[in-house]
Design an enzyme around this catalytic site. Structure first.
Site, short mmCIF file in Angstrom:
data_model
loop_
_atom_site.label_atom_id
_atom_site.label_comp_id
_atom_site.label_asym_id
_atom_site.label_seq_id
_atom_site.Cartn_x
_atom_site.Cartn_y
_atom_site.Cartn_z
N ASP A 231 82.81 -10.64 -34.78
CA ASP A 231 82.53 -10.34 -33.38
C ASP A 231 83.27 -11.31 -32.47
OD1 ASP A 231 81.00 -8.08 -33.59
OD2 ASP A 231 79.07 -9.12 -33.54
N LYS B 280 82.17 3.70 -37.51
CA LYS B 280 81.98 2.25 -37.66
C LYS B 280 80.53 2.05 -38.09
CE LYS B 280 81.76 -1.96 -34.81
NZ LYS B 280 81.97 -2.48 -33.45
N TRP B 281 80.34 1.56 -39.30
CA TRP B 281 79.01 1.49 -39.93
C TRP B 281 78.53 0.05 -39.87
CZ3 TRP B 281 77.10 5.54 -43.55
CH2 TRP B 281 75.91 5.19 -44.18
N ASP B 282 77.51 -0.19 -39.06
CA ASP B 282 77.08 -1.55 -38.78
C ASP B 282 75.80 -1.90 -39.55
OD1 ASP B 282 77.13 -4.04 -37.52
OD2 ASP B 282 77.47 -3.19 -35.54
N CYS C 270 81.03 -2.93 -40.93
CA CYS C 270 80.77 -3.97 -39.94
C CYS C 270 79.38 -4.49 -40.22
CB CYS C 270 80.83 -3.35 -38.55
SG CYS C 270 80.31 -4.43 -37.21
C1 GLA Z 1 77.41 -5.55 -33.73
C2 GLA Z 1 78.90 -5.30 -33.92
C3 GLA Z 1 79.55 -5.14 -32.57
C4 GLA Z 1 78.90 -3.99 -31.82
C5 GLA Z 1 77.41 -4.23 -31.70
C6 GLA Z 1 76.72 -3.00 -31.11
O1 GLA Z 1 77.17 -6.78 -33.15
O2 GLA Z 1 79.49 -6.32 -34.65
O3 GLA Z 1 80.93 -4.91 -32.72
O4 GLA Z 1 79.16 -2.80 -32.50
O5 GLA Z 1 76.82 -4.51 -32.96
O6 GLA Z 1 75.37 -3.18 -30.97
#
Ligand code: GLA
Length: 689
Positions: free
Chosen positions: A512, A442-444, A490
Site C-alpha cells: 500500500d 483485485k482480491w483483497d 492483495c
Molecule cells: C487494502 C488495499 C488497498 C485498497 C483498500 C480498500 O488496504 O491494499 O489497495 O484496495 O484495501 O479498502
C-alpha cells in the site's frame, strides 16, 4: 533428469546447472548427499559410501543429514514430521518403495497404517519438494507435517538473507550472519503476512553477481514457518511448511490424506542476482499463469476516491485514464452493498443501488467502449458485522463459543472451512463475474485471524489449513469458469505474496506504500525472489498522501513504478493538462519497454542505499536501464553504471540520445546517466546493432 543407482538406493536429480542427490542406507535412513553444482551418479554413489563421522552418545549421527527428520528415535533436531495417536507419539518408518512418474521421484515410507511419501521434482534448477501423508490406520493427529528439510554442505560463516516488513513497508532485504541455534520466521496470522516473505537465502561469501547462494521458498498462503538451524557441529538445515506451531495441524481419520504445500529450493553460483534470475525464470515457466502474456497498464481508483465513489465520477476518471493510455480500469472498494466506509457492507457482493442503479454493467461497457478492460475490487473472505450477510449468518465467522469476536478494520473473518460459506462465495462471485463484462479482480484480505475457532466443527483447528485450501479452490474454480478474468492477490498491500497464490493469480499488489522512494527498497527486496511480471506498482499523487507526505516529480514516480507492472493510482481528475500529457508520454514509453521489463532478465546494478540505484533488464538484443538518484551530495559526480549481460564485441544504440556505445565500454567502464539533485530518475533504452 532423474538417475537411479543399480541397487535402487541412490537418486540423483539434475537440472541445467545443478544436482541434488539422496541415499537410503541399509537401515532405511534417508540421507541427504548433495545439493550444488552438477555431479554424476558415480559421484553421488561415492558420497554415499563415505562413513559418517563418529559421535559421542550426546549427539546423533543422523542429525543434520536426514532428508526428512521424523520425530522419535535417535534424533534431537526439530522434526519435520510429528504425529500422535491415542497411544504414542513419533514415527518409526520403514522404506516401502520408490516410484517415478515423468520427472517426479516418490520415496514411500510406512509406519503402520500411515504412509509418508516424499516427492521431488526438478524444474530448471529449482527442486520442488512436498510430502503426502495417507492414513489407512486408526485416526491420528498431525502435529506438524513440513514440506521438506533442506541440508546445506559443510561450510563456515553462513549468512542468512530474509525479506522482512510490516504494513506499508514489506519485503525489505536483511542479511546477517547465522549463529548457532535456530532462526524462525513465519506467520501465525492466517495469511502469508507482511512481516516475512516465505523465502530465505543462505550464502557464505556471495556478491550480487558471484558466488554460491542457496534459497528456499514456500508455496503456501496461510500460516507457515521456516526454521533455519545451525546445529552444534555447524551443519545447517532449513525446515519449512504450513502451520506455525507444533500443536496440531490436522487430524487424519482412517482413509484421510494430506498433501503439504511445495517447498522449492534453488542452488545458484551466480550470486544473489543469478539466484533471483533463476527464481524469476522458474516462476515464469512453471508457477505464474499465462506468464508470457504481458500485464496491462492499469488505473486503480482507491487513492483517488477511497470510499466516496459514484458511477459518474468513475466515468470521468475512466475518460482521463483512457486518454493517457491506460489499458485496464479498476474500481476499487466502495461499489457494493452499503459500503460507504470501512464500517459496513463487506460480504454483500451486489452493486450499491444508490451508486450503480443499473449495476456494474453500464460502467463496464462504458470503460470497454473507451478501449480499456474493466476490473473490480473484492474482499470475499471477510464480513462487516454491519452487513446483510452477517445479520443472516452470524455463525459463519471464525469465533470461539462464549468469547469476544475481535474486529480489525471493523471486520470479521469468514470461516471458509465451512461448505456453506464456500458455496455462498462461489455463487456470489460467479454471479458477479457473469453479471457484467469484468476482466480483472483485485482480491483483497485486510485482517489477520484472531479468533480462529469453529464451534461444532469436526476438528476446529483444521480451519487454518482448510481456509487456504478453500481459497485456492475458489480461485481455481473461478478461473476455470471465467478464463478471461485476471486476478490480483492483495492483502492490505503485500500481505499475501507466495508461490502458492502466485500459481493462481496474475499479479500481486506489492505494498500500500506508493511513495516512489520507499518503493525502491520494497521492490529491491521483492525482486530477490519474484519477477517484475507480477509486481504491481502505481504512480500516485504528490505529496504522497498515504504514507509520508514526500513530494516527488511525476518523472520519479513513473520511473519507480515502471520497474514492475505499471499502474496509475492518482486522482486524474485533479491532474493538470501538462501532467496528463507527461503521463501519456510515460505510459507510451512503458508500453515500449514492457516486454523487456516483464519478460527480461533482471540485473540489480546498484541497490537503493541513498545515492544512485539502478536496475537493468535484458531481453535478446534489447536492454532497459532504470536509474534513480535519491540525493546528490557534496557535488559528487554520479557514478557510471557498469552494465551486465551485454556482448563486449557488439555496439549498442541508445534510443534516448541516438548515441552508439561499444559493449566493452558499457560493461567495463559503464554508462553515464545524466541525473542531478534529489529524486531524479531516468529510463535508458539500448538496442544491439
Ligand atoms: C487494502 C488495499 C488497498 C485498497 C483498500 C480498500 O488496504 O491494499 O489497495 O484496495 O484495501 O479498502
Amino acid at each position: 533428469m532423474l538417475e537411479i543407482s543399480d541397487d535402487g538406493r541412490t537418486w540423483l536429480l539434475t537440472g541445467p546447472t545443478s544436482s541434488y542427490a539422496v541415499h537410503l542406507t541399509e537401515g532405511d535412513e534417508l540421507l541427504h548427499l548433495h545439493w550444488g553444482p552438477r555431479v554424476a551418479l558415480d559421484d553421488a554413489e561415492a558420497l554415499a559410501v563415505r562413513p559418517l563421522p563418529e559421535y559421542w552418545p550426546f549427539e546423533s549421527p543422523l542429525d543434520g543429514r536426514e532428508e526428512y527428520p521424523v520425530e522419535g528415535g535417535p534424533r534431537f533436531v526439530r522434526p519435520a514430521l510429528s504425529v500422535r495417536t491415542d497411544e504414542r507419539r513419533g514415527t518409526e518408518w520403514g522404506f516401502e518403495r520408490y516410484e517415478t512418474e515423468g520427472d517426479e521421484l516418490r520415496l514411500r515410507f510406512c509406519d503402520g497404517g500411515l504412509s509418508v511419501t516424499l516427492h521431488y521434482r526438478m524444474r530448471g534448477d529449482v527442486v520442488e519438494r512436498w510430502v503426502t501423508l495417507d492414513n489407512q490406520g486408526p485416526a491420528l493427529e498431525l502435529l506438524r507435517a513440513d514440506s521438506a528439510t533442506w541440508t546445506l554442505p559443510d561450510r563456515e560463516d553462513w549468512r542468512l538473507s530474509q525479506l522482512h516488513g510490516r504494513w506499508g513497508a514489506e519485503s525489505r532485504l536483511a542479511r546477517s550472519p547465522l549463529t548457532y541455534g535456530e532462526k524462525v520466521i513465519g506467520s501465525r496470522r492466517g495469511h502469508t503476512g507482511h512481516q516475512h516473505l516465505p523465502w530465505v537465502a543462505l550464502d557464505t561469501d556471495a556478491t550480487e553477481e558471484r558466488g554460491e547462494v542457496y534459497g528456499c521458498a514456500l508455496g503456501w498462503s496461510g500460516t507457515w514457518r521456516i526454521a533455519v538451524a545451525q546445529l552444534p557441529d555447524g551443519r545447517v538445515q532449513i525446515t519449512g511448511g504450513a502451520g506455525y506451531d507444533d500443536s496440531g495441524l490436522l487430524r487424519l481419520a482412517a482413509g484421510e490424506s494430506f498433501t503439504t504445500p511445495v517447498f522449492a529450493g534453488l542452488w545458484s553460483d551466480g550470486g544473489f542476482g543469478g539466484a533471483s534470475r533463476a527464481w524469476h525464470a522458474y516462476q515464469r515457466a512453471y508457477v505464474i499463469p499465462d506468464a508470457d502474456r504481458d500485464r496491462p497498464v492499469l488505473f486503480n481508483s482507491w487513492e483517488a476516491t477511497e470510499f466516496d465513489i459514484s458511477e459518474e465520477q468513475q466515468r470521468v476518471l475512466a475518460r482521463r485514464a483512457a486518454a493517457i493510455g491506460v489499458e485496464l480500469f479498476v474500481v476499487d472498494d466502495g461499489w457494493f452493498g452499503t459500503r460507504t466506509s470501512d464500517r459496513a457492507g463487506l460480504g454483500d457482493w451486489t452493486p450499491n443501488p444508490d451508486r450503480f442503479p443499473s449495476g456494474l454493467k453500464p460502467l463496464a461497457e462504458y470503460v470497454q467502449a473507451l478501449g480499456m478492460q474493466f476490473g473490480i475490487w473484492v474482499e470475499p473472505e471477510m464480513v462487516n458485522p454491519d452487513s446483510e450477510l452477517y445479520r443472516t449468518h452470524p455463525d459463519w465467522v471464525q469465533h470461539q463459543t462464549g468469547r469476544k469476536r475481535t474486529e480489525f478494520r471493523n471486520q470479521l473473518v469468514l470461516n471458509l472451512a465451512r461448505d456453506d460459506v464456500q458455496e455462498y462465495l462461489w455463487e456470489r462471485l460467479d454471479g458477479l463475474l457473469s453479471s457484467a463484462p469484468i476482466d480483472y479482480v483485485k482480491w483483497d484480505f485486510n485482517r489477520c485471524f484472531t479468533d480462529a475457532g469453529w464451534p461444532g466443527g469436526p476438528y476446529p483447528q483444521r480451519l487454518w489449513v482448510d481456509h487456504v485450501r478453500a481459497l485456492y479452490h475458489l480461485l481455481d474454480r473461478l478461473r476455470a469458469a471465467h478464463p478471461g478474468v485476471a486476478f490480483e492477490s492483495c492483502s492490505g498491500g503485500g500481505g499475501r505474496i507466495d508461490l502458492g497464490v502466485l500459481s493462481r493469480t496474475d499479479q500481486v499488489w506489492t505494498s500500500d506504500n506508493t511513495d516512489p522512494l520507499d518503493r525502491l527498497a520494497i521492490q529491491h527486496g521483492f525482486s530477490q525472489i519474484h519477477p517484475a511480471r507480477v509486481m504491481a506498482a502505481w504512480v500516485t499523487d504528490s505529496p504522497n498522501a498515504m504514507l509520508n507526505h514526500r513530494a516527488s516529480s511525476l518523472r520519479f514516480r513513473f520511473v519507480s513504478a515502471m520497474a514492475g507492472v505499471l499502474g496509475v493510482g492518482g486522482d486524474l481528475a485533479t491532474w493538470s493538462e501538462e501532467e496528463l500529457a507527461e503521463a501519456r508520454e510515460r505510459v507510451t514509453l512503458y508500453k515500449e519497454i514492457r516486454p523487456v521489463v516483464q519478460r527480461g532478465d533482471l540485473y540489480r546494478l546498484r541497490p537503493p542505499r541513498g545515492g544512485l540505484s539502478a536496475v537493468q533488464y535484458v531481453l535478446g538484443g534489447e536492454t532497459v536501464v532504470l536509474a534513480w538518484l535519491q540525493a546528490q551530495s557534496y557535488g559528487a559526480p554520479v557514478p557510471a553504471l557498469r552494465l551486465r549481460a551485454l556482448d563486449p564485441t557488439e555496439s549498442y544504440e541508445c534510443l534516448e540520445t541516438g548515441e552508439i556505445h561499444r559493449g566493452a565500454v558499457l560493461v567495463h567502464h559503464g554508462l553515464r546517466v545524466g541525473l542531478h539533485g534529489d529524486l531524479d530518475a531516468a529510463v535508458i533504452r539500448l538496442r544491439r546493432i
